[in-house]
Write an enzyme that holds these catalytic residues in place. Structure first.
Site, PDB file in Angstrom:
ATOM      1  N   ARG A  51       0.812  -1.221   0.000  1.00  0.00           N
ATOM      2  CA  ARG A  51       0.000   0.000   0.000  1.00  0.00           C
ATOM      3  C   ARG A  51       0.846   1.272   0.000  1.00  0.00           C
ATOM      4  O   ARG A  51       0.394   2.319  -0.438  1.00  0.00           O
ATOM      5  CB  ARG A  51      -0.930   0.003   1.219  1.00  0.00           C
ATOM      6  CG  ARG A  51      -2.030  -1.031   1.158  1.00  0.00           C
ATOM      7  CD  ARG A  51      -2.664  -1.192   2.516  1.00  0.00           C
ATOM      8  NE  ARG A  51      -1.645  -1.454   3.525  1.00  0.00           N
ATOM      9  CZ  ARG A  51      -1.868  -1.628   4.808  1.00  0.00           C
ATOM     10  NH1 ARG A  51      -3.090  -1.559   5.266  1.00  0.00           N
ATOM     11  NH2 ARG A  51      -0.873  -1.874   5.650  1.00  0.00           N
ATOM     12  N   GLU A 214      18.090 -21.296  19.739  1.00  0.00           N
ATOM     13  CA  GLU A 214      18.316 -19.886  19.423  1.00  0.00           C
ATOM     14  C   GLU A 214      18.774 -19.169  20.690  1.00  0.00           C
ATOM     15  O   GLU A 214      18.406 -19.574  21.794  1.00  0.00           O
ATOM     16  CB  GLU A 214      17.016 -19.241  18.928  1.00  0.00           C
ATOM     17  CG  GLU A 214      16.491 -19.840  17.636  1.00  0.00           C
ATOM     18  CD  GLU A 214      15.148 -19.224  17.253  1.00  0.00           C
ATOM     19  OE1 GLU A 214      15.142 -18.342  16.404  1.00  0.00           O
ATOM     20  OE2 GLU A 214      14.132 -19.638  17.834  1.00  0.00           O
ATOM     21  N   HIS A 238       9.347 -26.649  10.967  1.00  0.00           N
ATOM     22  CA  HIS A 238      10.773 -26.892  10.689  1.00  0.00           C
ATOM     23  C   HIS A 238      11.249 -28.248  11.220  1.00  0.00           C
ATOM     24  O   HIS A 238      11.882 -29.026  10.507  1.00  0.00           O
ATOM     25  CB  HIS A 238      11.646 -25.800  11.305  1.00  0.00           C
ATOM     26  CG  HIS A 238      11.290 -24.411  10.868  1.00  0.00           C
ATOM     27  ND1 HIS A 238      10.978 -24.112   9.576  1.00  0.00           N
ATOM     28  CD2 HIS A 238      11.190 -23.255  11.551  1.00  0.00           C
ATOM     29  CE1 HIS A 238      10.708 -22.817   9.478  1.00  0.00           C
ATOM     30  NE2 HIS A 238      10.825 -22.275  10.667  1.00  0.00           N
ATOM     31  N   LYS A 329      14.212 -20.763  22.763  1.00  0.00           N
ATOM     32  CA  LYS A 329      14.804 -19.435  22.663  1.00  0.00           C
ATOM     33  C   LYS A 329      15.626 -19.161  23.911  1.00  0.00           C
ATOM     34  O   LYS A 329      15.429 -19.791  24.935  1.00  0.00           O
ATOM     35  CB  LYS A 329      13.696 -18.397  22.525  1.00  0.00           C
ATOM     36  CG  LYS A 329      12.868 -18.649  21.270  1.00  0.00           C
ATOM     37  CD  LYS A 329      12.164 -17.422  20.819  1.00  0.00           C
ATOM     38  CE  LYS A 329      11.482 -17.654  19.496  1.00  0.00           C
ATOM     39  NZ  LYS A 329      12.399 -17.639  18.347  1.00  0.00           N
TER      40      LYS A 329
HETATM   41  P1  NAP Z   1       5.543  -7.013   7.572  1.00  0.00           P
HETATM   42  O1  NAP Z   1       6.901  -6.453   7.795  1.00  0.00           O
HETATM   43  O2  NAP Z   1       4.430  -6.616   8.469  1.00  0.00           O
HETATM   44  O3  NAP Z   1       5.127  -6.631   6.072  1.00  0.00           O
HETATM   45  C1  NAP Z   1       3.839  -6.801   5.583  1.00  0.00           C
HETATM   46  C2  NAP Z   1       3.800  -6.282   4.159  1.00  0.00           C
HETATM   47  O4  NAP Z   1       2.471  -6.385   3.680  1.00  0.00           O
HETATM   48  C3  NAP Z   1       4.205  -4.844   4.026  1.00  0.00           C
HETATM   49  O5  NAP Z   1       4.942  -4.674   2.823  1.00  0.00           O
HETATM   50  C4  NAP Z   1       2.859  -4.122   3.924  1.00  0.00           C
HETATM   51  O6  NAP Z   1       3.090  -2.934   3.244  1.00  0.00           O
HETATM   52  C5  NAP Z   1       2.065  -5.140   3.132  1.00  0.00           C
HETATM   53  N1  NAP Z   1       0.613  -5.018   3.316  1.00  0.00           N
HETATM   54  C6  NAP Z   1      -0.075  -5.032   4.480  1.00  0.00           C
HETATM   55  N2  NAP Z   1      -1.404  -4.894   4.245  1.00  0.00           N
HETATM   56  C7  NAP Z   1      -1.547  -4.792   2.907  1.00  0.00           C
HETATM   57  C8  NAP Z   1      -2.660  -4.624   2.035  1.00  0.00           C
HETATM   58  N3  NAP Z   1      -3.911  -4.521   2.505  1.00  0.00           N
HETATM   59  N4  NAP Z   1      -2.439  -4.582   0.719  1.00  0.00           N
HETATM   60  C9  NAP Z   1      -1.189  -4.693   0.215  1.00  0.00           C
HETATM   61  N5  NAP Z   1      -0.100  -4.839   0.982  1.00  0.00           N
HETATM   62  C10 NAP Z   1      -0.270  -4.885   2.317  1.00  0.00           C
HETATM   63  O7  NAP Z   1       5.547  -8.603   7.542  1.00  0.00           O
HETATM   64  P2  NAP Z   1       6.772  -9.567   7.177  1.00  0.00           P
HETATM   65  O8  NAP Z   1       7.577  -9.793   8.411  1.00  0.00           O
HETATM   66  O9  NAP Z   1       7.472  -9.073   5.959  1.00  0.00           O
HETATM   67  O10 NAP Z   1       6.013 -10.936   6.897  1.00  0.00           O
HETATM   68  C11 NAP Z   1       5.298 -11.212   5.703  1.00  0.00           C
HETATM   69  C12 NAP Z   1       4.778 -12.646   5.792  1.00  0.00           C
HETATM   70  O11 NAP Z   1       5.873 -13.550   5.894  1.00  0.00           O
HETATM   71  C13 NAP Z   1       3.922 -12.906   7.028  1.00  0.00           C
HETATM   72  O12 NAP Z   1       2.937 -13.857   6.724  1.00  0.00           O
HETATM   73  C14 NAP Z   1       4.912 -13.495   8.022  1.00  0.00           C
HETATM   74  O13 NAP Z   1       4.289 -14.317   8.978  1.00  0.00           O
HETATM   75  C15 NAP Z   1       5.780 -14.317   7.093  1.00  0.00           C
HETATM   76  N6  NAP Z   1       7.142 -14.559   7.608  1.00  0.00           N
HETATM   77  C16 NAP Z   1       7.954 -13.513   7.930  1.00  0.00           C
HETATM   78  C17 NAP Z   1       9.241 -13.776   8.371  1.00  0.00           C
HETATM   79  C18 NAP Z   1      10.205 -12.652   8.708  1.00  0.00           C
HETATM   80  O14 NAP Z   1      11.347 -12.968   9.026  1.00  0.00           O
HETATM   81  N7  NAP Z   1       9.817 -11.415   8.638  1.00  0.00           N
HETATM   82  C19 NAP Z   1       9.690 -15.095   8.509  1.00  0.00           C
HETATM   83  C20 NAP Z   1       8.837 -16.132   8.160  1.00  0.00           C
HETATM   84  C21 NAP Z   1       7.565 -15.844   7.707  1.00  0.00           C
HETATM   85  P3  NAP Z   1       2.148  -1.646   3.348  1.00  0.00           P
HETATM   86  O15 NAP Z   1       1.952  -1.343   4.798  1.00  0.00           O
HETATM   87  O16 NAP Z   1       2.920  -0.615   2.595  1.00  0.00           O
HETATM   88  O17 NAP Z   1       0.893  -2.004   2.665  1.00  0.00           O
END
Ligand code: NAP
Length: 482
Positions: A51, A214, A238, A329
């Site tokens: 967004r 961890e 995992h 952890k």
């Molecule tokens: P995050 O930092 O909260 O990012 C979420 C992303 O989604 C942002 O780019 C946000 O951007 C976008 N978004 C949110 N609402 C939206 C909407 N209505 N329309 C379009 N875009 C939208 O989350 P993340 O950590 O990157 O994680 C993403 C996914 O991967 C999750 O399911 C998480 O559980 C999984 N995951 C993450 C990790 C990790 O290390 N981070 C590891 C394993 C799995 P805007 O706010 O600009 O829209």
């Protein structure tokens, strides 16, 4: 030895959630490294979508910053060339904003991949719009991340959303542990040699340990973690995947469904786990670090930040060989490893005073990837026959040259596999559901008896009872060390 990099076919990759944490830390650095390695074709395109109100240039600046942070050795000309392949379209997964523009960016005649790096609550909206705007075709790939549900019911609901919009053969559920070089090396060692497979059963294997330790606490994600816990966050996915690869029967070929069919059979053959074979723990505070309950901001939390368990597999190969799993952890060191402990030789010709010597195969996944096999040899020197266990290094970094030491990140391999259309290292829907079907009753049982996790010291190996889980069986965990 020079490693061969075969470029993949050209592609358009849309990263929904392209401004998020996962995209910054993992997806974009992985793509950059593949670009530098020459695997990503020069005409491939990556489009960030979220967004946030950015344009192409704004997104390129965002990605430059991410690369500066997460690929500090990146060279400026490489970064300049890579960001040239990037674009950005502001879209709202729940609205109409931006979708037509995004659809216009898709080229014909190249592979289309859609990485849903957003919360699972948006999968349905995204899938619907991908079809509505004619972006997804029969050859498109959809990539999704854990958590894949929080129980069987929610996993089924998510699968229904995805399978309602795409064929299972188009869905790539990532478990990054499966992308690790050593995990694949494990399959090569098991199924590419005659040496191990005849011994890979309860007749010769005393027990198997899988540890994912961890040092970090739940810190910033305490709120999320407290609703999940170590069982849901680590074991169901995992550790279960690692267990499957260790325990599965040889597939008839190295093909996605043949491999995943065998993994599924392992999950289905798991015995129910008695409650005294599960130890749950929560880390305590130290003078420098907060307790689990403080990190989770929940003074009455019963969620586990540590779990250890003893499992059995009811099939001809493994009946009688215990599998000990633990993860937690704030433990002593960051270390993930699988340890296969073989049985003692049936008779020692060297006398009882030589002690016990066992062959131990250690597969280390973190922090360094590698594989060693402890073999018993004679201690060199004139002092008579004294036995000694020495590790045989099976990573062969020296034999394979310096490039073998540069192990690619799991995401690099997995994203390239998506483009290649190879699902072998991705979880199939029925595997995920089978893992939840095994996990759910264990969680329900400890919730029903109000099980309270045992406190453990930060920097330790977990609660005392986890050590006892093995001591009771006359065995011991390998030390947690880097
Ligand atoms: P995050 O930092 O909260 O990012 C979420 C992303 O989604 C942002 O780019 C946000 O951007 C976008 N978004 C949110 N609402 C939206 C909407 N209505 N329309 C379009 N875009 C939208 O989350 P993340 O950590 O990157 O994680 C993403 C996914 O991967 C999750 O399911 C998480 O559980 C999984 N995951 C993450 C990790 C990790 O290390 N981070 C590891 C394993 C799995 P805007 O706010 O600009 O829209």
């Amino acid at each position: 030895m020079v490693s061969r990099v075969i470029p993949v076919d050209s592609f358009d990759l849309v990263i929904f959630g392209g401004t998020g944490d996962l995209a910054r830390r993992k997806i974009l650095p992985a793509l950059f490294r593949r670009f530098v390695a020459g695997q990503m074709p020069e005409d491939a395109r990556i489009v960030g979508a979220a967004r946030s109100d950015l344009d192409d240039e704004g997104y390129r600046a965002f990605v430059r910053e991410a690369l500066a942070e997460f690929v500090p050795k990146a060279e400026a000309p490489d970064v300049d060339a890579f960001v040239g392949a990037l674009g950005y379209v502001p879209v709202d997964a729940r609205g109409t904003n931006g979708w037509e523009e995004l659809a216009k960016r898709m080229r014909d005649g190249v592979i289309r991949a859609f990485y849903l790096s957003v919360g699972p609550g948006l999968f349905g909206d995204l899938a619907e719009r991908l079809h509505q705007y004619g972006m997804a075709d029969a050859d498109s790939r959809i990539v999704v991340e854990k958590p894949f549900g929080r129980d069987l019911e929610s996993a089924k609901a998510l699968n229904e959303v995805l399978v309602g919009a795409f064929d299972e053969s188009q869905i790539y559920r990532i478990d990054h542990y499966l992308g690790k070089e050593t995990v694949q090396n494990l399959m090569a060692v098991r199924f590419g040699n005659v040496l191990f497979e005849p011994l890979w059963n309860s007749q010769y294997v005393d027990h198997i340990q899988i540890t994912v330790a961890e040092t970090v606490g739940v810190g910033g994600r305490g709120g999320y973690y407290d609703k999940s816990g170590a069982m849901r966050d680590m074991v169901q996915n995992h550790l279960m995947q690692l267990l499957c690869l260790i325990a599965m029967e040889p597939p008839s070929k190295f093909d996605p469904d043949a491999v995943r069919d065998e993994k599924l059979k392992v999950i289905r053959a798991l015995d129910p786990v008695a409650h005294h074979h599960i130890v749950r723990g929560q880390y305590s505070e130290t003078k420098d670090t907060a307790s689990y309950r403080e990190d989770a901001e929940n003074p009455r939390s019963f969620t586990e930040s540590f779990i250890a368990m003893k499992l059995g597999i009811s099939n001809w190969r493994w009946a009688g060989t215990p599998f000990y799993l633990r993860t937690g952890k704030r433990l002593r060191a960051r270390s993930s490893e699988i340890v296969v402990v073989f049985k003692d030789a049936p008779h020692s010709i060297f006398g009882a005073d030589q002690g016990t010597h066992r062959n131990v195969l250690t597969i280390q996944l973190q922090p360094n990837e590698g594989m060693t096999l402890d073999v018993t040899i004679k201690e060199p020197g004139p002092g008579g026959m004294r036995l000694l266990d020495v590790p045989l290094d099976m990573t062969f970094a020296e034999a394979l040259g310096p490039e073998a030491e540069e192990v690619p990140d799991a995401y690099e391999r997995l994203i390239m596999d998506v483009i290649r259309g190879n699902q072998t290292l991705f979880m199939r829907g029925d595997e995920v559901e089978a893992a939840w079907a095994w996990t759910d009753p264990l969680i329900a049982a400890w919730q029903a008896r109000n099980d309270v996790p045992q406190p453990y010291d930060t920097g330790s190996s977990g609660p005392e009872d986890a050590l006892m889980l093995m001591h009771r069986d006359g065995r011991r965990w390998r030390d947690i060390r880097e």
